[in-house]
Design a protein around this motif. Structure first.
Motif, PDB file in Angstrom:
ATOM      1  N   UNK A  52      44.776  39.908  55.667  1.00 26.25           N
ATOM      2  CA  UNK A  52      43.648  40.508  54.707  1.00 26.25           C
ATOM      3  C   UNK A  52      44.425  41.454  53.645  1.00 26.25           C
ATOM      4  N   UNK A  53      45.305  40.727  52.856  1.00 24.22           N
ATOM      5  CA  UNK A  53      45.847  41.161  51.722  1.00 24.22           C
ATOM      6  C   UNK A  53      45.885  40.335  50.675  1.00 24.22           C
ATOM      7  N   UNK A  54      45.338  40.655  49.648  1.00 28.26           N
ATOM      8  CA  UNK A  54      44.941  39.953  48.503  1.00 28.26           C
ATOM      9  C   UNK A  54      46.242  39.881  47.705  1.00 28.26           C
ATOM     10  N   UNK A  55      46.700  38.520  47.237  1.00 27.87           N
ATOM     11  CA  UNK A  55      48.004  38.161  46.855  1.00 27.87           C
ATOM     12  C   UNK A  55      48.057  38.624  45.297  1.00 27.87           C
ATOM     13  N   UNK A  56      46.804  38.748  44.657  1.00 32.69           N
ATOM     14  CA  UNK A  56      46.646  39.604  43.268  1.00 32.69           C
ATOM     15  C   UNK A  56      46.206  40.803  43.220  1.00 32.69           C
ATOM     16  N   UNK A  57      45.345  40.776  42.074  1.00 33.42           N
ATOM     17  CA  UNK A  57      44.545  41.991  41.815  1.00 33.42           C
ATOM     18  C   UNK A  57      43.437  42.084  42.673  1.00 33.42           C
ATOM     19  N   UNK A  58      43.194  43.018  43.468  1.00 31.79           N
ATOM     20  CA  UNK A  58      42.008  43.073  44.481  1.00 31.79           C
ATOM     21  C   UNK A  58      40.848  43.591  43.219  1.00 31.79           C
ATOM     22  N   UNK A  59      39.644  43.281  43.678  1.00 32.23           N
ATOM     23  CA  UNK A  59      38.189  43.322  42.896  1.00 32.23           C
ATOM     24  C   UNK A  59      38.114  44.663  42.711  1.00 32.23           C
ATOM     25  N   UNK A  60      37.438  45.156  41.496  1.00 33.30           N
ATOM     26  CA  UNK A  60      37.229  46.406  41.352  1.00 33.30           C
ATOM     27  C   UNK A  60      36.016  46.764  41.745  1.00 33.30           C
ATOM     28  N   UNK A  61      35.623  47.578  42.603  1.00 32.12           N
ATOM     29  CA  UNK A  61      34.236  47.932  43.387  1.00 32.12           C
ATOM     30  C   UNK A  61      33.747  49.280  42.521  1.00 32.12           C
ATOM     31  N   UNK A  62      32.219  49.134  42.556  1.00 33.78           N
ATOM     32  CA  UNK A  62      31.590  50.312  41.955  1.00 33.78           C
ATOM     33  C   UNK A  62      31.735  51.546  42.876  1.00 33.78           C
ATOM     34  N   UNK A 165      34.485  41.845  50.028  1.00 34.54           N
ATOM     35  CA  UNK A 165      33.830  42.404  48.618  1.00 34.54           C
ATOM     36  C   UNK A 165      35.465  42.941  47.935  1.00 34.54           C
ATOM     37  N   UNK A 166      36.409  43.354  48.770  1.00 34.83           N
ATOM     38  CA  UNK A 166      37.688  43.791  48.296  1.00 34.83           C
ATOM     39  C   UNK A 166      38.472  42.876  47.683  1.00 34.83           C
ATOM     40  N   UNK A 167      38.332  41.612  48.130  1.00 33.08           N
ATOM     41  CA  UNK A 167      38.801  40.356  47.311  1.00 33.08           C
ATOM     42  C   UNK A 167      38.082  39.921  46.133  1.00 33.08           C
ATOM     43  N   UNK A 168      36.761  39.942  46.307  1.00 40.29           N
ATOM     44  CA  UNK A 168      36.134  39.390  45.041  1.00 40.29           C
ATOM     45  C   UNK A 168      35.825  37.914  44.959  1.00 40.29           C
ATOM     46  N   UNK A 169      34.862  37.670  44.354  1.00 43.34           N
ATOM     47  CA  UNK A 169      34.735  36.044  44.101  1.00 43.34           C
ATOM     48  C   UNK A 169      35.890  35.273  43.561  1.00 43.34           C
TER      49      UNK A 169
END
Length: 205
Positions: A52-62, A165-169
């Motif tokens: 559960x580690x995003x290789x790039x930039x994680x999604x921006x959450x509200x 949600x932390x990854x994003x689509x």
């Protein structure tokens, strides 16, 4: 690599070919940094696993979602704010403030309040907040997607289904778009970010 070698991990010679590098969350980016360094030497590890580690930039959450999900960004901002307030009468008062004033869950408030130092007026958070912020910002902006897309090493990626949600689509799409056979993907639908706690049997499978 120097740090690994100093700890007794074989990063040179024939033994390095049996090295398996694993990283969870922030540690996933560290694992990819190790992979990158070993690839430059022409000796990638046997396998690199990201939990559960995003290789790039994680999604921006509200702000609403970030608070509801108790995201790393939200928790770090709470720690920064609580640390700036100075001393609390005791650890119990700190936990209560983290919950009632800042919105952390009871479990997270207790976890954050484990790291305190005693001062004349009570206790205060002992985190080096500036360094934590610097490391987190570096994690956010570091992009290692090319290591997964290039097909030059064996990489496994485990995604926590309850943390999508932390990854994003966009990041999920990029993960699914990698077509070479050296990337292993797994989605643990019932696990949150702490996949080793929420679904250890699924992780081991």
């Amino acid at each position: 690599l120097e740090t690994l070698a100093a700890a007794g991990v074989c990063v040179d010679g024939p033994g390095a070919a049996e090295l398996v590098v694993c990283g969870h969350s922030f540690g996933g980016k560290v694992a990819l940094a190790v992979l990158h360094a070993l690839l430059e030497r022409g000796a990638p590890p046997k396998k690199t696993w990201l939990f559960d580690s995003v290789p790039g930039t994680p999604a921006r959450l509200s702000e609403e979602v970030s608070r509801a999900e108790q995201s790393v960004d939200f928790v770090l901002r709470v720690v920064e704010s609580a640390a700036a307030q100075g001393a609390y009468p005791d650890r119990a008062a700190l936990v209560q403030a983290l919950e009632k004033e800042h919105g952390l869950s009871k479990a997270l408030a207790g976890w954050v309040a484990q790291s305190v130092r005693y001062v004349p007026d009570g206790v205060e958070l002992s985190y080096d907040v500036a360094t934590v912020r610097e490391l987190y910002d570096a994690y956010q902006r570091t992009d290692f997607w090319h290591l997964l897309e290039g097909g030059h090493a064996d990489v496994g990626v485990v995604v926590a289904g309850r943390n999508r949600h932390a990854w994003g689509d966009e990041n999920i799409r990029k993960l699914n778009d990698v077509r070479h056979g050296r990337l292993h993907r797994a989605m643990l639908d019932n696990a949150g970010h702490n996949v080793h706690v929420d679904d250890l049997p699924g992780l081991l499978d």
